[in-house]
Design a protein around this motif. Structure first.
Motif, short mmCIF file in Angstrom:
data_model
loop_
_atom_site.label_atom_id
_atom_site.label_comp_id
_atom_site.label_asym_id
_atom_site.label_seq_id
_atom_site.Cartn_x
_atom_site.Cartn_y
_atom_site.Cartn_z
N LYS A 180 12.86 -36.05 -27.39
CA LYS A 180 12.29 -36.09 -28.74
C LYS A 180 10.84 -36.55 -28.73
O LYS A 180 10.26 -36.78 -29.76
N SER A 181 10.27 -36.74 -27.56
CA SER A 181 8.89 -37.22 -27.48
C SER A 181 7.95 -36.20 -28.11
O SER A 181 8.00 -35.02 -27.82
N SER A 182 7.06 -36.71 -28.95
CA SER A 182 6.09 -35.80 -29.57
C SER A 182 4.94 -35.51 -28.62
O SER A 182 4.00 -34.82 -28.97
N ASP A 183 5.01 -36.06 -27.36
CA ASP A 183 4.01 -35.70 -26.36
C ASP A 183 4.27 -34.31 -25.79
O ASP A 183 3.40 -33.71 -25.18
N THR A 184 5.45 -33.81 -25.93
CA THR A 184 5.75 -32.49 -25.39
C THR A 184 5.32 -31.41 -26.37
O THR A 184 5.35 -31.61 -27.58
N PHE A 185 4.92 -30.26 -25.85
CA PHE A 185 4.54 -29.15 -26.71
C PHE A 185 5.70 -28.19 -26.92
O PHE A 185 5.55 -27.18 -27.60
N ALA A 199 0.02 -21.15 -28.62
CA ALA A 199 -0.95 -21.18 -29.71
C ALA A 199 -1.12 -22.61 -30.25
O ALA A 199 -2.23 -23.05 -30.54
N HIS A 200 0.00 -23.32 -30.37
CA HIS A 200 -0.05 -24.70 -30.85
C HIS A 200 -0.82 -25.58 -29.86
O HIS A 200 -1.63 -26.42 -30.24
N PHE A 201 -0.58 -25.37 -28.55
CA PHE A 201 -1.29 -26.13 -27.53
C PHE A 201 -2.80 -25.85 -27.60
O PHE A 201 -3.62 -26.77 -27.55
N ASN A 202 -3.16 -24.58 -27.71
CA ASN A 202 -4.58 -24.21 -27.77
C ASN A 202 -5.28 -24.86 -28.96
O ASN A 202 -6.42 -25.32 -28.87
N LYS A 203 -4.60 -24.88 -30.10
CA LYS A 203 -5.18 -25.50 -31.30
C LYS A 203 -5.47 -26.98 -31.06
O LYS A 203 -6.58 -27.47 -31.35
N GLU A 204 -4.51 -27.72 -30.51
CA GLU A 204 -4.71 -29.15 -30.29
C GLU A 204 -5.78 -29.40 -29.23
O GLU A 204 -6.53 -30.38 -29.31
N LEU A 205 -5.86 -28.52 -28.23
CA LEU A 205 -6.89 -28.64 -27.21
C LEU A 205 -8.28 -28.51 -27.84
O LEU A 205 -9.19 -29.31 -27.56
N VAL A 206 -8.46 -27.53 -28.72
CA VAL A 206 -9.76 -27.34 -29.37
C VAL A 206 -10.10 -28.52 -30.27
O VAL A 206 -11.24 -29.01 -30.28
N LEU A 207 -9.12 -29.01 -31.03
CA LEU A 207 -9.37 -30.15 -31.91
C LEU A 207 -9.78 -31.38 -31.10
O LEU A 207 -10.69 -32.12 -31.48
#
Length: 521
Positions: free
Chosen positions: A461-466, A478-486
């Motif tokens: 349940k860790s929110s560290d995982t994508f 796509a979700h990973f790419n978004k957080e990387l850019v932010l």
């Protein structure tokens, strides 16, 4: 924004509501204080004459069965007329029954008032005014004890009212003494025992938190649309509601409830109210929270996952029709309010397990996820300073301790308790420093003790995982790419600089940031 003023007063059993009516007028005429809400305390059923006086003051229809005293009602009407000459709106009125052993039993009066302050005023942002004169001498003494011990909210003023029967004159005077003692500081910390961060978007550094705060600000200005805030425990969800959303609804009542602190029946009574005889123990009518929203307001339900399905369906009806029924009543009442909800569960969990689908459709028009501290570490130094002040907040409190070892720990530990972990760590560091008088030793022992009792996330349940349950590879990437850019944008400042570092075009980065590719597939 005009500050709200609440008048808190005991029922004057012998003299009636006229005592409170004169206080409302006296504060307006003599002190220029407009009372927006009256919380009327009583330990026994109100007398018929008292009820009649109150109805006359608030222009409510009198029950033909109530015995009245025309002279007393005429006095109340004169006071109301004088108030209305000021061209100010009448306050909201709310009964509040308090159980005490007797009107002379100090301990039960004290316990009842402390519980009231915790339940109704722990998060009150306005000014509280207390008329100490109604009631017994024991009740007067308890108000003064609470004042001296620091148990009253910070923005509280005490008043003493006097009426002369000889010439029908009235006076109100402020009780100004408020000793500052060690006990008052201890009780102040006990009363405000939950640390939440100061909200100042101008100071926010991390990209994810910036994005969340911008969304909250945008959504908050659409005043009639419900908002759901998601995030792990201790991420500051309640603070965003109190400091960003609620203040936009000027002069409207704001109430919050943690759904997990009540069983289903108690929560139903707290929300909808009930009439006398609705169930065993319902010895008199009780207005619920919704009764305060007849002309609008904000209702914040925290821990929404703990709201039972039957109650969810009842709230659907209120949100849909604007009507509800107090328990035991066949007479509908109206309520209009903005609903704000919060949960430490994921949207998927709420959708699959906890919330009725019709209910979630109505309360989740806008959804904002507050990031945990481990995903917004750029703000950790500021939050650590705030946590320290919340623990060591006396005039002679310890100065901020911040060592290399502590910085390293805050950078690496998952901090699953988020702001509460910061507060606990600040307390441990301070305690060990007082013992050893050495910062390095204190930090080392505090970190060791913290780890020993640190809470853990549930497996998977860790929110560290994508990994996102139910989503395919493309969505997860796509979700990973978004957080990387932010993250990169918050560190390097502009997309132009990010483009050079990541060797990716600005247009591609913008598409990553908006997840545009995913939605165009």
């Amino acid at each position: 924004m005009e500050t709200k003023n609440c008048l808190l007063t005991w029922d004057s059993y012998n003299h009636g509501f006229i005592v409170t009516a004169r206080t409302i007028l006296g504060l307006l005429e003599n002190e220029n204080i407009l009372i927006n809400e009256v919380l009327y305390l009583h330990n026994q059923p109100l007398t018929d004459l008292n009820i009649a006086e109150r109805k006359v003051f608030f222009k409510e229809e009198l029950d033909a069965k109530i015995l009245i005293d025309k002279d007393r009602l005429a006095k109340v009407k004169r006071v109301r007329d004088q108030f209305e000459l000021q061209e100010r709106p009448l306050p909201i009125f709310r009964n509040k029954g308090i159980t005490i052993k007797s009107v002379t039993h100090y301990q039960s009066i004290y316990d009842g008032l402390v519980q009231l302050l915790k339940s109704d005023f722990s998060t009150y942002s306005g000014n509280l005014h207390i008329n100490v004169s109604p009631g017994t001498p024991q009740m007067h003494v308890v108000w003064l004890m609470l004042n001296a011990s620091g148990y009253l909210p910070e923005n509280t003023r005490l008043w003493s009212s006097q009426w002369s029967k000889a010439d029908d004159s009235y006076a109100i005077n402020e009780i100004k003494f408020k000793p500052k003692t060690y006990l008052s500081e201890v009780l102040k910390r006990k009363f405000n025992d939950i640390f939440t961060p100061l909200i100042n978007p101008n100071d926010t550094q991390s990209g994810l938190r910036m994005e969340a705060e911008k969304r909250i600000e945008v959504f908050a200005h659409l005043l009639n649309v419900p908002i759901m805030l998601l995030g792990e425990r201790g991420t500051g969800k309640s603070t965003y509601v109190r400091e960003v959303i609620a203040p936009l609804h000027t002069n409207l009542p704001y109430k919050e409830l943690a759904c997990g602190t009540f069983n289903e029946e108690l929560l139903r009574g707290e929300l909808f109210g009930y009439i006398k005889g609705a169930f065993t123990g319902a010895n008199q009518d009780k207005d619920g929270i919704l009764a305060e929203f007849e002309k609008g307001g904000v209702l914040f339900l925290d821990e929404i996952q703990d709201l039972s399905k039957p109650l969810q369906r009842q709230l659907i009806q209120v949100l849909q029709t604007g009507q509800y029924y107090p328990l035991g009543s066949n007479e509908p009442r109206t309520a209009k309010f903005r609903l704000i909800t919060a949960s430490n569960k994921s949207f998927q969990e709420l959708n699959d397990t906890y919330l009725d689908l019709d209910f979630i459709d109505r309360i989740a028009h806008f959804i904002v996820e507050i990031p945990p501290l481990r995903k917004s570490r750029e703000d950790l130094l500021r939050f650590w300073s705030e946590a320290w002040k919340s623990v060591h907040n006396s005039d002679d409190g310890l100065k901020l301790i911040n060592t290399t070892a502590l910085d390293k720990f805050l950078t690496e530990d998952p901090l699953f308790g988020n702001f509460r972990d910061l507060q606990r760590l600040a307390a441990l560091v301070g305690a060990f420093y007082l013992s050893h008088k050495n910062q390095k030793v204190a930090v080392k022992e505090a970190i060791s003790e913290f780890k020993k009792w640190s809470t853990k996330q549930q497996p998977n349940k860790s929110s560290d995982t994508f990994f996102i349950d139910g989503k395919d590879y493309n969505h997860i990437i796509a979700h990973f790419n978004k957080e990387l850019v932010l993250w990169a944008e918050s560190n390097y400042g502009t997309l132009q600089k990010v483009s050079k570092v990541l060797k990716r075009s600005e247009s591609a980065l913008r598409k990553d940031k908006s997840m545009e590719r995913l939605f165009k597939r």
